[in-house]
Design a protein around this motif. Structure first.
Motif, PDB file in Angstrom:
ATOM      1  N   TRP A 242      48.007  43.760  47.580  1.00  0.00           N
ATOM      2  CA  TRP A 242      46.860  44.662  47.379  1.00  0.00           C
ATOM      3  C   TRP A 242      46.944  45.842  48.332  1.00  0.00           C
ATOM      4  O   TRP A 242      46.716  46.991  47.951  1.00  0.00           O
TER       5      TRP A 242
ATOM      6  N   PHE B 136      38.948  45.204  43.290  1.00  0.00           N
ATOM      7  CA  PHE B 136      39.433  44.113  44.137  1.00  0.00           C
ATOM      8  C   PHE B 136      39.153  42.762  43.490  1.00  0.00           C
ATOM      9  O   PHE B 136      40.016  41.876  43.483  1.00  0.00           O
TER      10      PHE B 136
ATOM     11  N   TRP C  48      41.582  42.256  40.702  1.00  0.00           N
ATOM     12  CA  TRP C  48      42.918  41.964  41.223  1.00  0.00           C
ATOM     13  C   TRP C  48      43.027  40.496  41.636  1.00  0.00           C
ATOM     14  O   TRP C  48      44.027  39.831  41.348  1.00  0.00           O
TER      15      TRP C  48
END
Length: 312
Positions: free
Chosen positions: A119, A291, A294
């Protein structure tokens, strides 16, 4: 004009005296501040000398606050409470832009703590804080945006989704079993490492279950070393201490580095899944929704990697 007295107040002495009054004694204060009781007494003496009054009444091994001490402690406690509040406000301010992810300790150590670099490579300007904590946070009250939970613990939260069901597999150092094509019975000739989670979790797959699935006799009373953290058991296996039923999600790096091998690829599913919970306000933060998505996508990939390979 600045009052010159404030430049000479023994601040360590103030801290020591505040702790004595709040904790109820010198020994308890010493434990909290991680110093010796003698150091606490010395610091309090400095404050008493500075003020010119006795703050503590000493009788053998016990101490009590004097009348002056009670009055002084009542007032300085307000200052220390303000210090604590200032720290909380600073922490909250730090978290206003950062994405804060809480997860179980082993999940941080062996899974998401490793994947988070992927990430970061995609979003180098986004600050992420990772907290390894086994106790469930109070989302909406604690400074936590996202939480990776296991099993029914996620029901404490309002917003959540399932991530993946993990599987365990025998793993050990190649120094113990160099040939990866072993029979299941060969595993029981090696020291066995056990994982026994805390009781509020559903039980972790045991060697007795593995033996039954493999059709191998096994004496469940055989002594062995047990760990409450999956990550600790995996570390012991890496250090050639035995064979562990390791979670697939937690050993991918070790398998790639060949510090662990899978001598028998016979997998058992965990009884429950991992889940992701979140605070609705977290999705309003910059990159918050991205986020979350993900994390879900990485988990879907992990579900495939953890599950047994289908055979025709």
């Amino acid at each position: 004009m600045t009052d010159e007295r404030f430049k000479t107040i023994p601040l360590k002495g103030l801290q020591a005296f505040e702790a004595v009054g709040r904790c109820g004694g010198v020994t308890a204060a010493a434990l909290e501040l991680n110093v010796s009781p003698g150091a606490i007494s010395q610091q309090v003496h400095k404050i008493e000398s500075f003020l010119g009054v006795s703050l503590l009444e000493r009788s053998g091994r016990t101490v009590e606050l004097t009348a002056w001490g009670r009055l002084y402690h009542q007032e300085i406690s307000k200052g220390f409470e303000q210090f604590a509040l200032a720290g909380q406000l600073l922490e909250k301010a730090r978290n206003e832009t950062a994405l804060v992810l809480s997860a179980l300790s082993s999940v941080v150590n062996k899974w998401i703590g490793r994947r988070i670099f992927d990430w970061q490579a995609l979003h180098p300007d986004v600050q992420v804080r990772i907290i390894g904590r086994d106790r469930e946070p109070r989302i909406g009250f604690d400074d936590v945006d996202f939480r990776v939970s296991y099993g029914s613990d996620v029901l404490q939260h309002e917003h959540y989704t399932e991530l993946f069901r993990d599987w365990v597999v025998p793993a050990c150092s190649p120094a113990l079993m160099q040939d990866r094509a072993h029979a299941a019975r060969d595993l029981f000739k090696q020291p066995l490492l056990h994982v026994e989670w805390e009781r509020h979790f559903t039980p972790y797959p045991s060697w007795a279950e593995f033996a039954e699935k493999a059709g191998v006799s096994f004496d469940a009373s055989t002594p062995g070393l047990s760990f409450t953290l999956s990550s600790s058991a995996i570390d012991a296996a890496v250090n050639k201490r035995g064979v562990v039923l390791a979670q697939m999600s937690m050993i991918s790096d070790e398998l790639e580095a060949q510090t662990l091998v899978i001598p028998v690829d016979l997998r058992i599913a965990l009884r429950e899944s991992y889940f992701l919970a979140w605070d609705r306000a977290a999705l309003q933060k910059p990159h918050g929704r991205e986020f979350r998505d993900w994390l879900i996508a990485v988990s879907r990939q992990q579900a495939v990697a953890s599950a047994p390979v289908a055979t025709l």
